[in-house]
Design an enzyme around this catalytic site. Structure first.
Site, PDB file in Angstrom:
ATOM      1  N   CYS A  69      -9.372  -4.466   9.566  1.00 44.89           N
ATOM      2  CA  CYS A  69      -8.934  -5.412   8.497  1.00 44.89           C
ATOM      3  C   CYS A  69      -8.778  -6.909   9.097  1.00 44.89           C
ATOM      4  CB  CYS A  69      -7.922  -4.844   7.817  1.00 44.89           C
ATOM      5  SG  CYS A  69      -7.192  -5.904   6.432  1.00 44.89           S
ATOM      6  N   CYS A  73      -1.109  -8.632   9.260  1.00 41.20           N
ATOM      7  CA  CYS A  73       0.088  -7.879   8.747  1.00 41.20           C
ATOM      8  C   CYS A  73       0.783  -7.011  10.027  1.00 41.20           C
ATOM      9  CB  CYS A  73      -0.056  -6.771   7.541  1.00 41.20           C
ATOM     10  SG  CYS A  73      -0.972  -7.579   6.464  1.00 41.20           S
ATOM     11  N   CYS A  76       0.693  -3.353  10.614  1.00 39.45           N
ATOM     12  CA  CYS A  76      -0.091  -2.478  10.229  1.00 39.45           C
ATOM     13  C   CYS A  76      -1.295  -2.210  11.344  1.00 39.45           C
ATOM     14  CB  CYS A  76      -0.982  -3.266   9.197  1.00 39.45           C
ATOM     15  SG  CYS A  76      -2.394  -2.278   8.496  1.00 39.45           S
ATOM     16  N   CYS A 113      -4.648   8.412  -4.676  1.00 37.93           N
ATOM     17  CA  CYS A 113      -4.480   7.225  -4.391  1.00 37.93           C
ATOM     18  C   CYS A 113      -5.666   6.968  -3.375  1.00 37.93           C
ATOM     19  CB  CYS A 113      -3.233   6.757  -3.878  1.00 37.93           C
ATOM     20  SG  CYS A 113      -1.872   7.132  -5.096  1.00 37.93           S
ATOM     21  N   CYS A 144      -5.178   5.952  -8.449  1.00 36.57           N
ATOM     22  CA  CYS A 144      -4.782   4.689  -7.921  1.00 36.57           C
ATOM     23  C   CYS A 144      -5.591   3.907  -6.910  1.00 36.57           C
ATOM     24  CB  CYS A 144      -3.378   5.017  -7.462  1.00 36.57           C
ATOM     25  SG  CYS A 144      -2.224   3.623  -6.776  1.00 36.57           S
ATOM     26  N   CYS A 204       1.700  -0.691  -9.180  1.00 36.29           N
ATOM     27  CA  CYS A 204       2.456   0.113  -7.922  1.00 36.29           C
ATOM     28  C   CYS A 204       2.639  -1.092  -7.136  1.00 36.29           C
ATOM     29  CB  CYS A 204       1.625   1.276  -7.565  1.00 36.29           C
ATOM     30  SG  CYS A 204       2.149   1.949  -6.072  1.00 36.29           S
ATOM     31  N   ARG A 276       9.220   5.489  -5.118  1.00 41.47           N
ATOM     32  CA  ARG A 276       8.369   6.704  -4.356  1.00 41.47           C
ATOM     33  C   ARG A 276       8.920   6.272  -2.889  1.00 41.47           C
ATOM     34  NH1 ARG A 276       2.749   5.496  -4.905  1.00 41.47           N
ATOM     35  NH2 ARG A 276       3.079   6.768  -6.616  1.00 41.47           N
TER      36      ARG A 276
HETATM   37  N1  SAM Z   1      -5.383  -3.525   2.765  1.00 37.84           N
HETATM   38  C1  SAM Z   1      -4.851  -3.462   1.392  1.00 37.84           C
HETATM   39  C2  SAM Z   1      -3.460  -4.324   1.367  1.00 37.84           C
HETATM   40  O1  SAM Z   1      -2.742  -4.700   2.323  1.00 37.84           O
HETATM   41  O2  SAM Z   1      -3.268  -4.790   0.143  1.00 37.84           O
HETATM   42  C3  SAM Z   1      -4.190  -2.111   1.165  1.00 37.84           C
HETATM   43  C4  SAM Z   1      -3.859  -1.165   2.102  1.00 37.84           C
HETATM   44  S1  SAM Z   1      -2.370  -1.284   2.945  1.00 37.84           S
HETATM   45  C5  SAM Z   1      -2.519  -0.234   4.446  1.00 37.84           C
HETATM   46  C6  SAM Z   1      -1.169  -0.776   1.830  1.00 37.84           C
HETATM   47  C7  SAM Z   1       0.393  -1.045   2.126  1.00 37.84           C
HETATM   48  O3  SAM Z   1       0.422   0.201   3.117  1.00 37.84           O
HETATM   49  C8  SAM Z   1       0.838  -2.276   2.731  1.00 37.84           C
HETATM   50  O4  SAM Z   1       1.129  -3.398   2.060  1.00 37.84           O
HETATM   51  C9  SAM Z   1       2.261  -1.779   3.662  1.00 37.84           C
HETATM   52  O5  SAM Z   1       3.159  -1.995   2.578  1.00 37.84           O
HETATM   53  C10 SAM Z   1       1.967  -0.249   3.737  1.00 37.84           C
HETATM   54  N2  SAM Z   1       1.960  -0.020   5.196  1.00 37.84           N
HETATM   55  C11 SAM Z   1       1.006  -0.469   6.023  1.00 37.84           C
HETATM   56  N3  SAM Z   1       1.270  -0.063   7.459  1.00 37.84           N
HETATM   57  C12 SAM Z   1       2.532   0.537   7.190  1.00 37.84           C
HETATM   58  C13 SAM Z   1       3.384   0.890   8.387  1.00 37.84           C
HETATM   59  N4  SAM Z   1       3.209   0.925   9.620  1.00 37.84           N
HETATM   60  N5  SAM Z   1       4.571   1.414   7.961  1.00 37.84           N
HETATM   61  C14 SAM Z   1       4.810   1.390   6.573  1.00 37.84           C
HETATM   62  N6  SAM Z   1       4.231   0.927   5.713  1.00 37.84           N
HETATM   63  C15 SAM Z   1       2.828   0.666   5.985  1.00 37.84           C
HETATM   64 FE1  SF4 Z   2      -5.303  -5.147   6.049  1.00 33.77          FE
HETATM   65 FE2  SF4 Z   2      -3.338  -3.534   6.895  1.00 33.77          FE
HETATM   66 FE3  SF4 Z   2      -2.518  -6.079   6.070  1.00 33.77          FE
HETATM   67 FE4  SF4 Z   2      -3.812  -4.254   4.368  1.00 33.77          FE
HETATM   68  S1  SF4 Z   2      -1.790  -3.909   5.373  1.00 33.77           S
HETATM   69  S2  SF4 Z   2      -4.343  -6.158   4.484  1.00 33.77           S
HETATM   70  S3  SF4 Z   2      -5.100  -3.079   5.800  1.00 33.77           S
HETATM   71  S4  SF4 Z   2      -3.610  -5.638   8.076  1.00 33.77           S
END
Ligand code: SAM
Ligand code: SF4
Ligand code: DTB
Length: 355
Positions: A69, A73, A76, A113, A144, A204, A276
């Site tokens: 990606c 973030c 992530c 989901c 979802c 959500c 949740r």
């Molecule tokens: N890429 C898309 C986005 O960011 O909108 C969808 C998938 S993203 C992995 C969905 C959510 O997972 C993120 O917004 C975050 O809140 C949560 N998430 C991701 N990595 C995480 C982590 N290490 N611990 C807790 N929550 C996490």
């Molecule tokens: Fe990409 Fe992870 Fe951020 Fe979703 S949360 S946009 S998968 S880096």
């Protein structure tokens, strides 16, 4: 008991049917500051006005497109900017996704989901995700998706395919947000939520705690969610999963009671929403799960994997449900949160009714 402890819960307790969108920061912070027992008592009382306290909704999660990606973030494992050792995979075939959806249904999930590690979906991806939505719905499951930012037209396309929920998290307070993500703005996220609502889908949206934010940031996140024109039907509260290779890998532990407080305040500020218990459950013992349910959590991700990290096994969740007298919720018929005369659960009678 102190004067504050007795006065505060009454001062902040919403009355039945009182779904508010005008919370102040002061009120949100005052809820966090309540003595723990007062906060949980208040949250549980409100929970019972809107839900059967012994039912928890279960959703299963599947990563339909993993890793690589472009976003940054900081939490992530799927960001291409961090070396987390994750192997990237391209978009799954529709039939493979449906195979997993059938397995999820067989193990008791009512909602499926699907998550993709995208900044936003490309137009060429849309026919594939639309086919996934249609297939999942034909199995009788609620659907979802979480695919990143959506334009109004993309939201419309997903809604027309029959997508029930779209997950898009605000993640944290507007003030702390810039410490975590720089590749998209808070406003971008609010815009996507507006597009999802505009297309008529259920929302959500929640966030992550334990990223080094202050209590005021947790209050700030819930304030943003609760003051949206309509509350998200589902509010995921994730505890950071510290993944090696991400900038947050060494983040300090969050006090577990702070996590429970966040659940309780979410329940109070968004009384008709499903709250949740999301990422981070692997690190929580049974007592912590039980406290979270008491504080008002009534939905979980179910199955041994979240998107890329482990989750408790379905068997252990079901065993705990049995010990606590909790039943998995059958398909929930949502009442619109603005409903002036919401259904409530009458704990004494064990029935649902209207005012
Ligand atoms: N890429 C898309 C986005 O960011 O909108 C969808 C998938 S993203 C992995 C969905 C959510 O997972 C993120 O917004 C975050 O809140 C949560 N998430 C991701 N990595 C995480 C982590 N290490 N611990 C807790 N929550 C996490
Ligand atoms: Fe990409 Fe992870 Fe951020 Fe979703 S949360 S946009 S998968 S880096
Ligand atoms: C949400 O709020 N939590 C889920 C879901 N929405 C998509 C994702 C949690 C991801 C945890 C890290 C991982 O497994 O990659």
């Amino acid at each position: 008991m102190t004067a504050v402890a007795t006065a505060a819960p009454t001062a902040h307790a919403p009355k039945r049917g009182d779904i508010r969108h005008n919370w102040t920061r002061q009120e949100a912070e005052a809820l966090f500051a309540l003595p723990f027992n007062d906060l949980l008592f208040l949250a549980q009382g409100i929970h019972r006005q809107y839900f059967d306290p012994n039912q928890v909704q279960v959703s299963t999660l599947l990563s339909i497109k993993t890793g690589a990606c472009p976003e940054d973030c900081a939490y992530c494992p799927q960001s291409t900017r961090y070396d987390t050792g994750l192997e990237a995979e391209k978009l799954m075939e529709v039939e493979k996704v449906l195979e997993q959806a059938r397995a999820a249904r067989a193990s008791g999930a009512t909602r499926f989901c699907m998550g993709a590690a995208w900044r936003s979906p490309k137009q060429r991806d849309m026919p594939h995700v639309v086919a996934m939505v249609k297939g999942v719905r034909e199995l009788g499951l609620e659907s979802c998706m979480t695919l990143g930012m959506l334009t109004q037209a993309q939201a419309q396309e997903l809604a027309e395919a029959g997508l029930d929920y779209y997950n898009h998290n605000l993640d944290t307070s507007p003030e702390f947000y810039g410490d975590i993500i720089t590749t998209r703005t808070y406003q971008d996220r609010l815009d996507t939520l507006e597009h999802v609502r505009g297309a008529g889908m259920k929302v959500c949206s929640g966030g992550i705690v334990g990223m080094g934010e202050q209590q005021g940031d947790r209050a700030g996140l819930l304030l943003q969610l609760a003051n949206l024109p309509q509350h998200p039907e589902s509010v995921p509260v994730n505890m950071l999963v510290r993944v090696k290779g991400t900038p947050l890998e060494d983040e300090a532990d969050l006090d577990p009671f702070e996590f429970i407080r966040t659940i309780a305040v979410a329940r109070i500020m968004m009384p008709a929403s499903h709250v949740r218990l999301s990422a981070g459950r692997e690190e929580m013992n049974e007592q912590m799960h039980a406290l979270a349910y008491f504080a008002g959590a009534n939905s979980i991700f179910y199955g041994e994997k979240l998107l890329t990290t482990p989750n408790p096994r379905a068997n252990s969740d079901m065993a705990l449900f049995a010990r606590l007298g909790i039943e998995p919720e059958q398909r929930h018929v949502e009442k619109a949160p603005q409903d002036p005369n919401p259904q409530f659960y009458d704990a004494a009678a064990g029935t649902r009714g209207n005012h």
